[in-house]
Design a protein around this motif. Structure first.
Motif, mmCIF file in Angstrom:
data_model
loop_
_atom_site.group_PDB
_atom_site.id
_atom_site.type_symbol
_atom_site.label_atom_id
_atom_site.label_comp_id
_atom_site.label_asym_id
_atom_site.label_seq_id
_atom_site.Cartn_x
_atom_site.Cartn_y
_atom_site.Cartn_z
ATOM 1 N N ASN A 1 0.826 -1.208 0.000
ATOM 2 C CA ASN A 1 0.000 0.000 0.000
ATOM 3 C C ASN A 1 0.858 1.255 0.000
ATOM 4 O O ASN A 1 0.638 2.188 -0.784
ATOM 5 N N LYS A 2 1.842 1.268 0.897
ATOM 6 C CA LYS A 2 2.646 2.480 1.090
ATOM 7 C C LYS A 2 3.646 2.706 -0.044
ATOM 8 O O LYS A 2 3.764 3.817 -0.561
ATOM 9 N N LEU A 3 4.378 1.640 -0.398
ATOM 10 C CA LEU A 3 5.512 1.814 -1.316
ATOM 11 C C LEU A 3 5.139 1.726 -2.788
ATOM 12 O O LEU A 3 5.760 2.386 -3.621
ATOM 13 N N LEU A 4 4.136 0.927 -3.119
ATOM 14 C CA LEU A 4 3.801 0.721 -4.529
ATOM 15 C C LEU A 4 2.602 1.544 -5.002
ATOM 16 O O LEU A 4 2.461 1.798 -6.200
ATOM 17 N N ILE A 5 1.726 1.933 -4.082
ATOM 18 C CA ILE A 5 0.516 2.677 -4.471
ATOM 19 C C ILE A 5 0.579 4.125 -3.995
ATOM 20 O O ILE A 5 0.519 5.070 -4.790
ATOM 21 N N LEU A 6 0.727 4.305 -2.693
ATOM 22 C CA LEU A 6 0.573 5.642 -2.115
ATOM 23 C C LEU A 6 1.798 6.530 -2.339
ATOM 24 O O LEU A 6 1.644 7.722 -2.629
ATOM 25 N N LEU A 7 2.999 5.973 -2.190
ATOM 26 C CA LEU A 7 4.197 6.799 -2.347
ATOM 27 C C LEU A 7 4.317 7.370 -3.762
ATOM 28 O O LEU A 7 4.495 8.591 -3.912
ATOM 29 N N PRO A 8 4.210 6.554 -4.815
ATOM 30 C CA PRO A 8 4.264 7.151 -6.166
ATOM 31 C C PRO A 8 3.151 8.157 -6.413
ATOM 32 O O PRO A 8 3.371 9.208 -7.022
ATOM 33 N N GLY A 9 1.949 7.835 -5.924
ATOM 34 C CA GLY A 9 0.832 8.763 -6.112
ATOM 35 C C GLY A 9 1.051 10.077 -5.402
ATOM 36 O O GLY A 9 0.778 11.152 -5.950
ATOM 37 N N ALA A 10 1.568 10.006 -4.160
ATOM 38 C CA ALA A 10 1.812 11.228 -3.384
ATOM 39 C C ALA A 10 2.897 12.082 -4.027
ATOM 40 O O ALA A 10 2.775 13.312 -4.099
ATOM 41 N N LEU A 11 3.964 11.441 -4.511
ATOM 42 C CA LEU A 11 5.044 12.189 -5.151
ATOM 43 C C LEU A 11 4.580 12.836 -6.450
ATOM 44 O O LEU A 11 4.918 13.995 -6.736
ATOM 45 N N ALA A 12 3.783 12.102 -7.228
ATOM 46 C CA ALA A 12 3.252 12.671 -8.472
ATOM 47 C C ALA A 12 2.357 13.863 -8.166
ATOM 48 O O ALA A 12 2.404 14.898 -8.850
ATOM 49 N N LEU A 13 1.550 13.724 -7.120
ATOM 50 C CA LEU A 13 0.651 14.816 -6.739
ATOM 51 C C LEU A 13 1.454 16.035 -6.287
ATOM 52 O O LEU A 13 1.137 17.176 -6.668
ATOM 53 N N SER A 14 2.495 15.814 -5.486
ATOM 54 C CA SER A 14 3.298 16.940 -4.995
ATOM 55 C C SER A 14 4.046 17.628 -6.136
ATOM 56 O O SER A 14 4.370 18.805 -6.041
ATOM 57 N N TRP A 15 4.307 16.886 -7.200
ATOM 58 C CA TRP A 15 5.045 17.437 -8.330
ATOM 59 C C TRP A 15 4.122 18.196 -9.283
ATOM 60 O O TRP A 15 4.462 19.277 -9.758
ATOM 61 N N PHE A 16 2.935 17.616 -9.579
ATOM 62 C CA PHE A 16 2.061 18.191 -10.596
ATOM 63 C C PHE A 16 0.900 19.020 -10.023
ATOM 64 O O PHE A 16 0.438 19.952 -10.669
ATOM 65 N N LEU A 17 0.409 18.648 -8.821
ATOM 66 C CA LEU A 17 -0.756 19.353 -8.282
ATOM 67 C C LEU A 17 -0.639 19.459 -6.756
ATOM 68 O O LEU A 17 -1.447 18.899 -6.007
ATOM 69 N N PRO A 18 0.371 20.188 -6.268
ATOM 70 C CA PRO A 18 0.599 20.245 -4.816
ATOM 71 C C PRO A 18 -0.541 20.887 -4.043
ATOM 72 O O PRO A 18 -0.752 20.572 -2.866
ATOM 73 N N GLN A 19 -1.301 21.761 -4.685
ATOM 74 C CA GLN A 19 -2.395 22.428 -3.976
ATOM 75 C C GLN A 19 -3.526 21.463 -3.609
ATOM 76 O O GLN A 19 -4.382 21.789 -2.771
ATOM 77 N N ALA A 20 -3.535 20.285 -4.227
ATOM 78 C CA ALA A 20 -4.598 19.316 -3.924
ATOM 79 C C ALA A 20 -4.328 18.554 -2.636
ATOM 80 O O ALA A 20 -5.242 17.944 -2.070
ATOM 81 N N ILE A 21 -3.073 18.599 -2.146
ATOM 82 C CA ILE A 21 -2.715 17.800 -0.972
ATOM 83 C C ILE A 21 -3.550 18.189 0.243
ATOM 84 O O ILE A 21 -4.002 17.330 0.999
ATOM 85 N N ILE A 22 -3.769 19.473 0.441
ATOM 86 C CA ILE A 22 -4.510 19.923 1.618
ATOM 87 C C ILE A 22 -5.943 19.408 1.601
ATOM 88 O O ILE A 22 -6.508 19.044 2.640
ATOM 89 N N PHE A 23 -6.546 19.327 0.404
ATOM 90 C CA PHE A 23 -7.928 18.832 0.308
ATOM 91 C C PHE A 23 -7.984 17.320 0.540
ATOM 92 O O PHE A 23 -8.942 16.815 1.137
ATOM 93 N N ILE A 24 -6.950 16.601 0.085
ATOM 94 C CA ILE A 24 -6.881 15.170 0.364
ATOM 95 C C ILE A 24 -6.694 14.930 1.857
ATOM 96 O O ILE A 24 -7.305 14.031 2.452
ATOM 97 N N LEU A 25 -5.851 15.758 2.474
ATOM 98 C CA LEU A 25 -5.679 15.685 3.919
ATOM 99 C C LEU A 25 -7.002 15.911 4.648
ATOM 100 O O LEU A 25 -7.351 15.177 5.577
#
Length: 322
Positions: A74-98
């Motif tokens: 869950n953490k290394l294969l799904i969430l980590l790549p997704g989180a890094l991609a989000l922080s790179w392309f759409l960082p403003q969305a992180i707060i809403f996901i939080l």
């Protein structure tokens, strides 16, 4: 030639120093992120033992190992790549996901409180006769991994949000997130394995001829039920505190300061009342208000899901019958 060798060695030393600095950055970022995610980690450790309760003692550790592997995926294969991609392309969305995760944690915590007060369970229970033990075990594992995915997503999101304030390096963020994910998984499921085997250890010691071993064994057997109750209570409080705190912080980030002012107002008031223990008093007041905010929000969500939506389904069935 010697000059070229010296230049090469100098380049190597520069790279080595940069790598050491990066490792230091990773260590600092991972440590800070792990601290911020502690509330969700407590909840994760509190929730997981319930998935092996009532099963054969021989199957407890294999089941926990299966859940551990699922958690790492869950953490290394799904969430980590997704989180890094989000922080790179759409960082403003992180707060809403939080905030979405905070609302979910608030709902889970409030639902547990409502179950205690109302004396009823929401959803399916596992008290029926087990017809197919292997299938039942796999269902428990799958359910635990799904729950872990949600809690891990919140841990990764909290960690990423914290790491982003420390470094802009993509690789440092990736390494720090991986370090947090692996460390938290080992801590949580290592602790769970110890907890669920505590009664077996106690029973083994209670059968020993030594009076001291018997005394320790009886203590472990008596402590196990109380520990599970305490973990359940701590997990509920942690869900409400973390969930409410995320909502407080998130609404402030998007320009709505009502909840933020309320929580920090309570913090400053407590610090003024107890100046000798200002740090602890302020934290406790802030955490309490955050938990109450989480409880109110979670109760509203639970009411809508269990009462309003259920009522709508009831009307729908009546209409179909006519």
């Amino acid at each position: 030639m010697p000059g070229g060798l010296v230049a090469l060695l100098d380049d190597v030393s520069v790279i080595a120093r940069a790598a050491a600095a990066s490792m230091d950055d990773i260590s600092v970022a991972a440590s800070k992120a792990g601290t911020k995610a502690a509330g969700v980690v407590i909840d994760d450790a509190a929730v997981t033992p319930s998935y092996v309760t009532g099963l054969s003692p021989k199957r407890e550790l294999p089941i926990i190992w299966q859940i551990t592997k699922g958690s790492l995926k869950n953490k290394l294969l799904i969430l980590l790549p997704g989180a890094l991609a989000l922080s790179w392309f759409l960082p403003q969305a992180i707060i809403f996901i939080l905030m979405l995760g905070g609302a979910y944690l608030s709902f889970e915590g409030a639902e547990k409180v409502m179950e205690k007060l109302e004396g009823e369970k929401h959803g399916k229970t596992l008290e029926d006769k087990i017809e197919n033990p292997a299938k039942f075990e796999q269902q428990r594992i799958n359910g635990a991994i799904r729950t872990d995915l949600i809690l891990s997503a919140e841990i990764i999101a909290i960690s990423l949000n914290e790491i982003a304030t420390i470094t802009d390096s993509f690789w440092v963020r990736a390494a720090a997130l991986a370090a947090v994910g692996i460390a938290i998984t080992v801590i949580v499921y290592g602790s769970v394995a110890l907890i669920v085997k505590m009664d077996d250890v106690g029973l083994h010691l209670a059968e020993k001829p030594s009076a001291l071993a018997q005394s320790v064994g009886r203590f472990l057997l008596a402590a196990m039920p109380k520990l599970l109750v305490a973990l359940s209570f701590i997990g509920t409080i942690a869900m409400l505190w973390v969930g409410g705190g995320i909502i407080v912080h998130g609404t402030h980030e998007i320009g709505i300061d009502v909840l933020y002012n309320l929580a920090h107002g309570a913090e400053y008031w407590a610090q003024g009342v107890l100046p000798g223990a200002a740090g602890f008093a302020g934290w406790l007041a802030y955490a309490t208000v955050s938990a109450l905010i989480g409880l109110v929000l979670g109760a509203i969500i639970a009411f809508v899901l269990h009462k309003v939506v259920h009522m709508g389904h009831g009307f729908g069935k009546q209409a179909e019958a006519h």
